[in-house]
Write an enzyme that holds these catalytic residues in place. Sequence first.
Site, PDB file in Angstrom:
ATOM      1  N   GLY A   8      34.203  50.541  38.229  1.00  0.00           N
ATOM      2  CA  GLY A   8      35.015  50.408  37.032  1.00  0.00           C
ATOM      3  C   GLY A   8      34.810  49.014  36.452  1.00  0.00           C
ATOM      4  O   GLY A   8      33.992  48.244  36.972  1.00  0.00           O
ATOM      5  N   MET A  10      36.120  45.133  34.804  1.00  0.00           N
ATOM      6  CA  MET A  10      36.934  44.034  35.301  1.00  0.00           C
ATOM      7  C   MET A  10      38.409  44.360  35.064  1.00  0.00           C
ATOM      8  O   MET A  10      38.737  45.113  34.148  1.00  0.00           O
ATOM      9  CB  MET A  10      36.580  42.748  34.569  1.00  0.00           C
ATOM     10  CG  MET A  10      35.212  42.242  34.962  1.00  0.00           C
ATOM     11  SD  MET A  10      34.780  40.803  34.036  1.00  0.00           S
ATOM     12  CE  MET A  10      33.046  40.681  34.471  1.00  0.00           C
ATOM     13  N   PHE A  11      39.264  43.803  35.873  1.00  0.00           N
ATOM     14  CA  PHE A  11      40.719  44.010  35.812  1.00  0.00           C
ATOM     15  C   PHE A  11      41.124  45.427  36.222  1.00  0.00           C
ATOM     16  O   PHE A  11      42.262  45.820  36.053  1.00  0.00           O
ATOM     17  CB  PHE A  11      41.292  43.721  34.403  1.00  0.00           C
ATOM     18  CG  PHE A  11      40.820  42.446  33.802  1.00  0.00           C
ATOM     19  CD1 PHE A  11      41.298  41.225  34.262  1.00  0.00           C
ATOM     20  CD2 PHE A  11      39.878  42.438  32.778  1.00  0.00           C
ATOM     21  CE1 PHE A  11      40.857  40.039  33.726  1.00  0.00           C
ATOM     22  CE2 PHE A  11      39.437  41.252  32.223  1.00  0.00           C
ATOM     23  CZ  PHE A  11      39.922  40.055  32.694  1.00  0.00           C
ATOM     24  N   LYS A  14      39.428  46.731  41.496  1.00  0.00           N
ATOM     25  CA  LYS A  14      38.473  47.253  42.477  1.00  0.00           C
ATOM     26  C   LYS A  14      38.606  46.532  43.814  1.00  0.00           C
ATOM     27  O   LYS A  14      38.606  47.160  44.868  1.00  0.00           O
ATOM     28  CB  LYS A  14      37.039  47.104  41.956  1.00  0.00           C
ATOM     29  CG  LYS A  14      36.755  47.871  40.682  1.00  0.00           C
ATOM     30  CD  LYS A  14      35.310  47.740  40.240  1.00  0.00           C
ATOM     31  CE  LYS A  14      34.913  46.323  39.910  1.00  0.00           C
ATOM     32  NZ  LYS A  14      35.662  45.705  38.788  1.00  0.00           N
ATOM     33  N   ASP A  80      32.001  43.652  48.498  1.00  0.00           N
ATOM     34  CA  ASP A  80      32.519  43.421  47.140  1.00  0.00           C
ATOM     35  C   ASP A  80      31.398  42.937  46.214  1.00  0.00           C
ATOM     36  O   ASP A  80      30.402  42.389  46.684  1.00  0.00           O
ATOM     37  CB  ASP A  80      33.650  42.375  47.191  1.00  0.00           C
ATOM     38  CG  ASP A  80      34.573  42.466  45.978  1.00  0.00           C
ATOM     39  OD1 ASP A  80      34.565  43.506  45.285  1.00  0.00           O
ATOM     40  OD2 ASP A  80      35.304  41.493  45.726  1.00  0.00           O
ATOM     41  N   GLU A  81      31.566  43.120  44.923  1.00  0.00           N
ATOM     42  CA  GLU A  81      30.612  42.669  43.903  1.00  0.00           C
ATOM     43  C   GLU A  81      29.192  43.142  44.210  1.00  0.00           C
ATOM     44  O   GLU A  81      28.219  42.399  44.107  1.00  0.00           O
ATOM     45  CB  GLU A  81      30.645  41.131  43.778  1.00  0.00           C
ATOM     46  CG  GLU A  81      31.996  40.552  43.393  1.00  0.00           C
ATOM     47  CD  GLU A  81      32.443  40.891  41.965  1.00  0.00           C
ATOM     48  OE1 GLU A  81      31.648  41.480  41.186  1.00  0.00           O
ATOM     49  OE2 GLU A  81      33.592  40.552  41.625  1.00  0.00           O
ATOM     50  N   GLN A  83      27.115  44.862  42.712  1.00  0.00           N
ATOM     51  CA  GLN A  83      26.092  44.864  41.650  1.00  0.00           C
ATOM     52  C   GLN A  83      25.246  43.599  41.650  1.00  0.00           C
ATOM     53  O   GLN A  83      24.177  43.554  41.070  1.00  0.00           O
ATOM     54  CB  GLN A  83      26.746  45.057  40.268  1.00  0.00           C
ATOM     55  CG  GLN A  83      27.435  43.833  39.671  1.00  0.00           C
ATOM     56  CD  GLN A  83      28.846  43.593  40.218  1.00  0.00           C
ATOM     57  OE1 GLN A  83      29.351  44.360  41.025  1.00  0.00           O
ATOM     58  NE2 GLN A  83      29.482  42.519  39.779  1.00  0.00           N
ATOM     59  N   CYS A 167      38.896  50.279  25.573  1.00  0.00           N
ATOM     60  CA  CYS A 167      38.499  51.685  25.620  1.00  0.00           C
ATOM     61  C   CYS A 167      37.253  51.852  24.746  1.00  0.00           C
ATOM     62  O   CYS A 167      36.871  50.945  24.008  1.00  0.00           O
ATOM     63  CB  CYS A 167      39.637  52.587  25.148  1.00  0.00           C
ATOM     64  SG  CYS A 167      39.940  52.491  23.376  1.00  0.00           S
ATOM     65  N   CYS A 170      37.941  51.349  20.868  1.00  0.00           N
ATOM     66  CA  CYS A 170      38.150  49.962  20.447  1.00  0.00           C
ATOM     67  C   CYS A 170      36.876  49.137  20.636  1.00  0.00           C
ATOM     68  O   CYS A 170      36.579  48.233  19.852  1.00  0.00           O
ATOM     69  CB  CYS A 170      39.317  49.340  21.207  1.00  0.00           C
ATOM     70  SG  CYS A 170      40.893  50.132  20.809  1.00  0.00           S
TER      71      CYS A 170
HETATM   72 ZN    ZN Z   1      41.619  50.931  22.890  1.00  0.00          ZN
END
Ligand code: ZN
Length: 183
Positions: A8, A10-11, A14, A80-81, A83, A167, A170
């Site tokens: 997913g 950031m924020f 995870k 973690d991390e 990627q 999203c 946006c």
């Molecule tokens: Zn949005």
Amino acid sequence: MMLTVITGGMFAEKSTELLRRGRRLKRAGKEVGYFKPSFDNRYSENEIVTHNNERVPAYSLDQALTLKSFDWIVDVFLIDEVQFFDKSIHSAIDYLLEQGKTVIVAGLDMDYRGHSFGITSELMAIAEEVVKLKAVCAECGSDAWVSFKEENGQRLQLGTNEYTPLCRKCFNIRRRAIEDEVF
Ligand SMILES: [Zn+2]
């Protein structure tokens, strides 16, 4: 003996989910080990630190192949991390799964332009379980899709302050507004 990918933007919490799973498996009597790429030292050299300031000791590795050398002490590998690891993460994880280990990785699915990270997407394809978490869109409150970054810059840039969870709708509005400069 199973691979789980927690992914997913950031924020999306995870690392929080990674630590939660680690705590559970430790309670179940497993030897758990936390790992991260040495490239990611933004909070701490030898710890994984979540956005809520939870922390656990972690081995900071220069290359993914080093994971194999922990197979005699660790049952559950929590990474973690993911990627940011080199391509050898694939053979390291294959090896650990062959040894009957449990491997749980957390990593970004996409960069700030909405392009997939190769390492994460390849691991998602071969995993038994994929957990895709979502932050909240900063513009409209829907589920976020991407971690947007306003200015042009390096794909691997760390630090989360300049990123905004958005999203898809946006994101497309913001992207259209600056299309000529960045995209
Ligand atoms: Zn949005």
